[in-house]
Scaffold this motif. Structure first.
Motif, PDB file in Angstrom:
ATOM      1  N   ILE A  99       0.826  -1.208   0.000  1.00  0.00           N
ATOM      2  CA  ILE A  99       0.000   0.000   0.000  1.00  0.00           C
ATOM      3  C   ILE A  99       0.866   1.266   0.000  1.00  0.00           C
ATOM      4  O   ILE A  99       0.541   2.253  -0.666  1.00  0.00           O
ATOM      5  CB  ILE A  99      -0.967  -0.017   1.196  1.00  0.00           C
ATOM      6  N   THR A 100       1.975   1.254   0.722  1.00  0.00           N
ATOM      7  CA  THR A 100       2.821   2.449   0.777  1.00  0.00           C
ATOM      8  C   THR A 100       3.512   2.729  -0.554  1.00  0.00           C
ATOM      9  O   THR A 100       3.904   3.860  -0.819  1.00  0.00           O
ATOM     10  CB  THR A 100       3.894   2.324   1.881  1.00  0.00           C
ATOM     11  N   GLN A 101       3.641   1.716  -1.394  1.00  0.00           N
ATOM     12  CA  GLN A 101       4.312   1.914  -2.682  1.00  0.00           C
ATOM     13  C   GLN A 101       3.358   2.291  -3.804  1.00  0.00           C
ATOM     14  O   GLN A 101       3.789   2.580  -4.913  1.00  0.00           O
ATOM     15  CB  GLN A 101       5.092   0.650  -3.064  1.00  0.00           C
ATOM     16  N   ILE A 102       2.048   2.312  -3.531  1.00  0.00           N
ATOM     17  CA  ILE A 102       1.073   2.701  -4.552  1.00  0.00           C
ATOM     18  C   ILE A 102       1.101   4.219  -4.691  1.00  0.00           C
ATOM     19  O   ILE A 102       0.994   4.944  -3.710  1.00  0.00           O
ATOM     20  CB  ILE A 102      -0.341   2.215  -4.180  1.00  0.00           C
ATOM     21  N   LYS A 103       1.212   4.702  -5.927  1.00  0.00           N
ATOM     22  CA  LYS A 103       1.236   6.141  -6.178  1.00  0.00           C
ATOM     23  C   LYS A 103      -0.040   6.534  -6.908  1.00  0.00           C
ATOM     24  O   LYS A 103      -0.582   5.784  -7.695  1.00  0.00           O
ATOM     25  CB  LYS A 103       2.451   6.511  -7.024  1.00  0.00           C
ATOM     26  N   GLY A 104      -0.496   7.737  -6.651  1.00  0.00           N
ATOM     27  CA  GLY A 104      -1.695   8.232  -7.309  1.00  0.00           C
ATOM     28  C   GLY A 104      -2.823   8.418  -6.315  1.00  0.00           C
ATOM     29  O   GLY A 104      -2.670   8.221  -5.116  1.00  0.00           O
ATOM     30  N   GLN A 105      -4.002   8.792  -6.868  1.00  0.00           N
ATOM     31  CA  GLN A 105      -5.155   8.982  -6.028  1.00  0.00           C
ATOM     32  C   GLN A 105      -6.175   7.913  -6.374  1.00  0.00           C
ATOM     33  O   GLN A 105      -6.507   7.674  -7.539  1.00  0.00           O
ATOM     34  CB  GLN A 105      -5.775  10.368  -6.281  1.00  0.00           C
ATOM     35  N   TYR A 106      -6.688   7.290  -5.347  1.00  0.00           N
ATOM     36  CA  TYR A 106      -7.657   6.207  -5.531  1.00  0.00           C
ATOM     37  C   TYR A 106      -8.798   6.408  -4.571  1.00  0.00           C
ATOM     38  O   TYR A 106      -8.623   6.909  -3.461  1.00  0.00           O
ATOM     39  CB  TYR A 106      -6.999   4.845  -5.270  1.00  0.00           C
ATOM     40  N   THR A 107      -9.965   6.026  -4.990  1.00  0.00           N
ATOM     41  CA  THR A 107     -11.118   6.003  -4.096  1.00  0.00           C
ATOM     42  C   THR A 107     -11.566   4.562  -3.947  1.00  0.00           C
ATOM     43  O   THR A 107     -11.548   3.777  -4.891  1.00  0.00           O
ATOM     44  CB  THR A 107     -12.275   6.845  -4.677  1.00  0.00           C
TER      45      THR A 107
END
Length: 110
Positions: A99-107
């Protein structure tokens, strides 16, 4: 995939260790090929083996043997299995790393 019967057995090992409720044979006990004490049930009925409790520890003793170190056949005390690998802790650490390596905005929705 794990079968239901395997899951019930592994629950005590993996998730929540419970106390072992068995007599553990000592080196003085004569064992079968399977690791059981030979003639335990019949010797308990006949009076050759006797269950004695002292200081929270139950012992099976052989009443016909006079030496104290050879007399104790089995022990039963409150012991729990130690978790050698914490599945949930390791899984949560792995998820946190992803989760910490995910970049961007997600809902997140249903």
């Amino acid at each position: 995939m794990v079968k239901d019967i395997q899951a019930r057995y592994l629950y005590d090992v993996v998730v929540k260790p419970s106390s072992i409720d068995k007599f553990i044979p000592t080196s003085a006990a004569k064992l079968t090929k399977q690791g059981n004490i030979t003639g335990l049930k019949s010797n308990l009925k006949s009076g050759r083996y006797k269950v004695v409790e002292s200081h929270g520890t139950k012992r099976i003793i052989d009443t016909r043997v006079k030496k104290s170190d050879k007399r104790v056949i089995a022990l039963k005390e409150n012991k729990t299995r130690n978790l050698f690998y914490d599945w949930y802790k390791e899984g949560n650490q792995g998820i946190d790393l992803i989760i910490t390596q995910i970049k961007g905005q997600y809902t997140i929705g249903k």
